[in-house]
Each structure stands twice: as C-alpha cells, then as structure tokens.
Design a protein around this motif. Sequence first.
Motif, PDB file in Angstrom:
ATOM      1  N   THR A  84       0.839  -1.192   0.000  1.00 47.96           N
ATOM      2  CA  THR A  84       0.000   0.000   0.000  1.00 47.96           C
ATOM      3  C   THR A  84       0.869   1.236   0.000  1.00 47.96           C
ATOM      4  O   THR A  84       1.914   1.266   0.631  1.00 47.96           O
ATOM      5  CB  THR A  84      -0.902   0.012   1.255  1.00 47.96           C
ATOM      6  OG1 THR A  84      -1.690  -1.178   1.258  1.00 47.96           O
ATOM      7  CG2 THR A  84      -1.812   1.217   1.268  1.00 47.96           C
ATOM      8  N   ALA A  85       0.451   2.269  -0.731  1.00 51.08           N
ATOM      9  CA  ALA A  85       1.171   3.537  -0.732  1.00 51.08           C
ATOM     10  C   ALA A  85       0.797   4.293   0.532  1.00 51.08           C
ATOM     11  O   ALA A  85      -0.340   4.697   0.709  1.00 51.08           O
ATOM     12  CB  ALA A  85       0.782   4.351  -1.966  1.00 51.08           C
ATOM     13  N   TYR A 145      -5.783   0.230  -8.561  1.00 57.90           N
ATOM     14  CA  TYR A 145      -4.795   0.743  -7.611  1.00 57.90           C
ATOM     15  C   TYR A 145      -5.425   1.121  -6.274  1.00 57.90           C
ATOM     16  O   TYR A 145      -6.525   1.671  -6.225  1.00 57.90           O
ATOM     17  CB  TYR A 145      -4.068   1.954  -8.190  1.00 57.90           C
ATOM     18  CG  TYR A 145      -3.334   1.645  -9.458  1.00 57.90           C
ATOM     19  CD1 TYR A 145      -2.185   0.860  -9.452  1.00 57.90           C
ATOM     20  CD2 TYR A 145      -3.789   2.116 -10.689  1.00 57.90           C
ATOM     21  CE1 TYR A 145      -1.503   0.559 -10.627  1.00 57.90           C
ATOM     22  CE2 TYR A 145      -3.121   1.821 -11.870  1.00 57.90           C
ATOM     23  CZ  TYR A 145      -1.983   1.036 -11.825  1.00 57.90           C
ATOM     24  OH  TYR A 145      -1.323   0.729 -12.990  1.00 57.90           O
ATOM     25  N   LYS A 146      -4.697   0.832  -5.194  1.00 58.99           N
ATOM     26  CA  LYS A 146      -5.103   1.218  -3.847  1.00 58.99           C
ATOM     27  C   LYS A 146      -4.100   2.237  -3.326  1.00 58.99           C
ATOM     28  O   LYS A 146      -2.918   1.951  -3.180  1.00 58.99           O
ATOM     29  CB  LYS A 146      -5.141   0.001  -2.923  1.00 58.99           C
ATOM     30  CG  LYS A 146      -5.513   0.334  -1.482  1.00 58.99           C
ATOM     31  CD  LYS A 146      -5.741  -0.918  -0.641  1.00 58.99           C
ATOM     32  CE  LYS A 146      -4.493  -1.726  -0.419  1.00 58.99           C
ATOM     33  NZ  LYS A 146      -4.730  -2.865   0.500  1.00 58.99           N
ATOM     34  N   VAL A 147      -4.583   3.443  -3.055  1.00 58.60           N
ATOM     35  CA  VAL A 147      -3.706   4.530  -2.610  1.00 58.60           C
ATOM     36  C   VAL A 147      -4.137   4.989  -1.225  1.00 58.60           C
ATOM     37  O   VAL A 147      -5.219   5.542  -1.057  1.00 58.60           O
ATOM     38  CB  VAL A 147      -3.749   5.716  -3.595  1.00 58.60           C
ATOM     39  CG1 VAL A 147      -2.769   6.799  -3.147  1.00 58.60           C
ATOM     40  CG2 VAL A 147      -3.433   5.258  -5.012  1.00 58.60           C
ATOM     41  N   LEU A 200      -3.716  12.796  -1.768  1.00 55.89           N
ATOM     42  CA  LEU A 200      -3.193  13.190  -3.073  1.00 55.89           C
ATOM     43  C   LEU A 200      -3.599  14.622  -3.416  1.00 55.89           C
ATOM     44  O   LEU A 200      -4.659  15.096  -3.019  1.00 55.89           O
ATOM     45  CB  LEU A 200      -3.717  12.255  -4.158  1.00 55.89           C
ATOM     46  CG  LEU A 200      -3.316  10.779  -4.058  1.00 55.89           C
ATOM     47  CD1 LEU A 200      -3.939  10.001  -5.207  1.00 55.89           C
ATOM     48  CD2 LEU A 200      -1.803  10.615  -4.056  1.00 55.89           C
ATOM     49  N   GLY A 244      -1.608  14.317  -8.424  1.00 55.54           N
ATOM     50  CA  GLY A 244      -1.523  12.935  -7.975  1.00 55.54           C
ATOM     51  C   GLY A 244      -2.734  12.123  -8.407  1.00 55.54           C
ATOM     52  O   GLY A 244      -2.604  10.993  -8.889  1.00 55.54           O
ATOM     53  N   VAL A 247      -2.736   8.940 -11.221  1.00 48.62           N
ATOM     54  CA  VAL A 247      -3.184   7.579 -10.942  1.00 48.62           C
ATOM     55  C   VAL A 247      -4.379   7.207 -11.817  1.00 48.62           C
ATOM     56  O   VAL A 247      -4.527   6.050 -12.225  1.00 48.62           O
ATOM     57  CB  VAL A 247      -3.491   7.384  -9.435  1.00 48.62           C
ATOM     58  CG1 VAL A 247      -4.764   8.069  -9.016  1.00 48.62           C
ATOM     59  CG2 VAL A 247      -3.540   5.900  -9.097  1.00 48.62           C
TER      60      VAL A 247
END
Length: 220
Positions: free
Chosen positions: A23-24, A195-197, A201, A205, A209
């Motif tokens: 995970t970010a 995607y999981k962020v 952001l 950003g 994504v």
Amino acid sequence: MNRRHLLASAIAATLLAMLAAPTAWAAQGEPPAAQPSAAPPLDVQALLYDPKTPTGGNPKGDVTIVAFFDYNCGYCKQSSPALEKLVKEDGKIRLVYKDWPILAASSVSAAQLALAAHYQGKYQAAHKALIALPSRSMNDAKMSAALKAAGVDLARLSADLDANAKEIGAILVRNNEQAEALQLPGTPVYLVGPYKVAASLDYQGFKDVVADARKRASEN
C-alpha cells in the motif's frame, strides 16, 4: 449478464489481489501495525454498486474511484477539493463515496447527516460542506450551520435521519466490512481502478493515478 456485472466480475480478481499488495502510505505518517493475515470476504458488487451508497461524477465513467474517508480526517479534508475538481474536469470518472467514520463520535454524526441528506438529493452538497469544516468545528451546531448554508433542508434532514436510521446504519456497517476486507490502514484510501492509494493526493496525484488506471485497462 449486463455490462455492470461484467465489469464487477473483471474487477473482482484485481481487488482481491490488492489485499496482498503493498500500500502507498501517506508521507506524513508511519505505517500502522501489521494487519491480521485473514480478512473477511469482499463483496465486490456492494463495494462498487451498492444502490444505497452515494455516487458522483459520470455514472458511465471509464474509471471508478472508491473513496474511503472520515469527516474528521485532516488528510481527507486536504485531498477532497482536488478529487472533486478532477472528477468535474475529467468528465469520465465515476466516484463512489464510502463514509467510514472511525476517528471520533462526531465522525459518526457527520456521516449520518451526510447520508440522511441523500434522501433529499443533497448528499454531495452536505459532503462538501462537512469535509470543509475544520476538525475542531465538528460539533452539532457548526455542522448544522454548514449544512444549512449548503442548501440542506434541516427539518427534512432530521425527519429523514429518524425515518431511515436503520438503513443509514446498515450502510456504515457495510462500508466498515468492506474496509476490513480490504485491510485498509485508515483514512483516506482511494481505490482507483486496480490501484489502492492510502495517501492524501493533490490534483496532479489524482490525475496521474487515473491515467495509470486507464493505461492499465487499455493493456488488458
């Protein structure tokens, strides 16, 4: 099988794979303690297409963003305007709002008020008003004032909240179950296509994504 079910089936494997993916993390903080290895099953249909969950943007958008947030979360407040701006300017993003009140009792009250506003077609106005309030202002009086200024009918809001308390509670339970199934670390978390962020952001950003999600979709 209709297009929506096909899309949900196609995304299911990706979402389940995300459970084991890195995970970010938000740059401002440290990762939380390790999550339990066993997670409850994820209902992808409910995650993406729960008919009681408020949505925004283009209902036929080519990218879906699922946003988990808490009205007391400073990082959520920080990133929300950028997300709303991109959804409006892009025109091809479907946004799913997942109220996940985990930080304070006032978070639960705010989520209930926002979801109650949905019954008068004012969820997005309520969301924008509440997410803009400083965390120290998340009390009943200031939330009511912000909602009134946003055009929400407070008398109807109160009536809808009372009449639909069970349904609103069920939405929040489902949102929490989905967050647990995805092993989310806290708020905010944005599911953008595959995607999981877990980060706050800015506009660029989010734009980047979304572009990555479109590129990934075109390659599959």
